[in-house]
Design an enzyme around this catalytic site. Sequence first.
Site, PDB file in Angstrom:
ATOM      1  CB  THR A 144      -0.958   0.004   1.213  1.00 40.73           C
ATOM      2  OG1 THR A 144      -0.183  -0.289   2.383  1.00 40.73           O
ATOM      3  CG2 THR A 144      -2.036  -1.041   1.053  1.00 40.73           C
ATOM      4  CB  SER A 146       4.948   5.973   1.430  1.00 38.78           C
ATOM      5  OG  SER A 146       5.368   6.416   0.158  1.00 38.78           O
ATOM      6  N   GLY A 181      13.016  21.037   3.014  1.00 41.98           N
ATOM      7  CA  GLY A 181      13.627  19.717   2.902  1.00 41.98           C
ATOM      8  C   GLY A 181      14.526  19.612   1.678  1.00 41.98           C
ATOM      9  CB  ALA A 182      18.115  20.011   1.162  1.00 32.38           C
ATOM     10  CB  ILE A 185      10.663  15.322  -3.132  1.00 34.19           C
ATOM     11  CG1 ILE A 185      10.228  13.868  -3.325  1.00 34.19           C
ATOM     12  CG2 ILE A 185       9.550  16.293  -3.555  1.00 34.19           C
ATOM     13  CD1 ILE A 185       8.968  13.471  -2.582  1.00 34.19           C
ATOM     14  CG  ASP A 314       7.533   3.676  -0.730  1.00 32.19           C
ATOM     15  OD1 ASP A 314       8.573   3.110  -1.114  1.00 32.19           O
ATOM     16  OD2 ASP A 314       7.157   4.797  -1.150  1.00 32.19           O
ATOM     17  CG  HIS A 446      37.882   6.703 -26.512  1.00 36.66           C
ATOM     18  ND1 HIS A 446      37.991   7.554 -25.427  1.00 36.66           N
ATOM     19  CD2 HIS A 446      38.335   7.389 -27.591  1.00 36.66           C
ATOM     20  CE1 HIS A 446      38.513   8.700 -25.833  1.00 36.66           C
ATOM     21  NE2 HIS A 446      38.713   8.633 -27.147  1.00 36.66           N
TER      22      HIS A 446
END
Length: 467
Positions: A144, A146, A181-182, A185, A314, A446
Amino acid sequence: MASYDLVVIGTGPGGYVCAIRAAQLGMKVAVVEKNATLGGTCLNVGCMPSKALLHASELFEEAGHSFAKMGIKVPTPEIDLPAMMNFKQQGIDGNVKGVEYLMKKNKIDVIQGKGKILGTGKVQVTANDGATQTVETKNIVIATGSDIARLKGIEIDEKRIVSSTGALSLDKVPSSLLVVGAGVIGLELGSVWRRLGAKVTVVEFLDRILPGMDGEIAKQFQRILEKQGFAFKLGAKVTGVDTSSATLSATIEPAAGGAAEKIEADVVLVAIGRVPYTDGLGLQEAGVVLDNRGRVQIDHHFATSVPGVYAIGDVVAGPMLAHKAEDEGVAVAEILGGQAGHVNYDVIPGVVYTTPEVASVGKTEDELKQAGTAYTVGKFPFTANGRSKVNQTTDGFVKILADAKTDRVLGAHIIGREAGEMIHEAAVLMEFGGSAEDLARTCHAHPTRSEAVKEAALAVGKRAIHM
Ligand code: FAD
Ligand code: NAI
């Protein structure tokens, strides 16, 4: 009453992949999904829409800033946000249809409605119109997922104060965006709106960005983001947002205490993590035990405290990543099918899809130090990689960490364009218990950016060629 070998609750990457693998192994399978579309957070409001907007906004920025130096003359690009959102929606729809097709192809029944576990072998599904049905099943997998984590006292209206969901669907480019929040997201969606013209300020509780990623990589990443125009306020928290005026006013306090300051913004994005989603599943009544962070507790076979009930993705412990959920889905299906399903949690790559990208697998240098493991480091910058030089995309470096005694690769960390693709050669190597020497002796085409990975592996033995 319908009867199944397996009922999976939730059709995110954990749930739908689990259902497919179980069907491949001969089980009669149903999935239960409360949303109108299949695919969960990842397809509808997560991985896929965010990557569509990251792609479109990156090309917008390239067209405006990088084309001219390559001799491509274009008029100053303009944003058509509804068309960009339509591009995003087409990507979502295509992927959702893909999952619908896979359910049909594998003869998996899709039951629309909210699932509730009545105990071993019984799931009650309540449809949107309130009609209920009970399905019988030998096994149940909870997938289910998060939900967004909320900040006390700050109400998300998904218009001016948004979670990732609202930030994926803004109807105009805000002139200023305050990100709380860093983490992944905040930096991905902050990048989208900065490229489209917003002034972005990120407030982070800790004294660094991207906790959990290698500290040296995070430091360089922060410098690059600052050059791009991001402003960071580290060691600070948002304690309130005043919504009474046309412009929002956020109160920011130092995490360690001290004088507060105000920052004004058109839009505030709250991106402080996600929490397991178990609402209405009836877990307590059914006797399914949760851990101290509200996640469904499982053993190493994904079994919960109730016989025949398993959980993945999650909603259980571990990184909240789509591929981790998928691998757990495959593993639990194989266990139920009598096979030896297994997930190697030491080799789960993580990617931040910004420009440059940040990618990581295995241990960080900080973790090795903390564990007292003797290690050697090999680093190689993209400034010394031929392909990066000709493309003029030289930001970043590759870092390989190997066991000092055995040379076994313990971690790989890359900051640079296409890092999210390059990280997988380290992941495969680590799955096979390979050494830095193995990687260094593998012939790399290369000119590719992946040659920087080979050179970093050579640098572990202090014999990089181009540095
Ligand atoms: P989910 O995808 O959350 O799916 C759970 C499903 O269960 C949902 O469809 C829900 O409706 C359904 N459900 C819940 N309860 C019930 C019930 N009682 N009955 C019926 N159905 C129910 N991860 C990456 O790896 N890469 C990325 O690039 C990435 N980008 C992201 C970007 C954003 C903005 C966000 C928010 C997340 C991102 N993630 C990314 C994380 C990723 O989306 C999750 O890790 C992943 O979706 C978890 O899968 P899951 O199957 O466990 O759950
Ligand atoms: P996150 O856990 O990555 O970052 C949250 C950040 O917010 C942390 O740096 C934390 O210290 C900070 N924070 C917490 N409370 C705070 C507060 N009160 N004030 C200021 N800062 C605070 O969570 P995020 O970015 O919300 O993402 C959620 C999940 O989604 C993550 O687990 C991530 O794995 C997943 N995801 C993955 C992506 C990818 O793989 N590319 C993309 C987007 C999301």
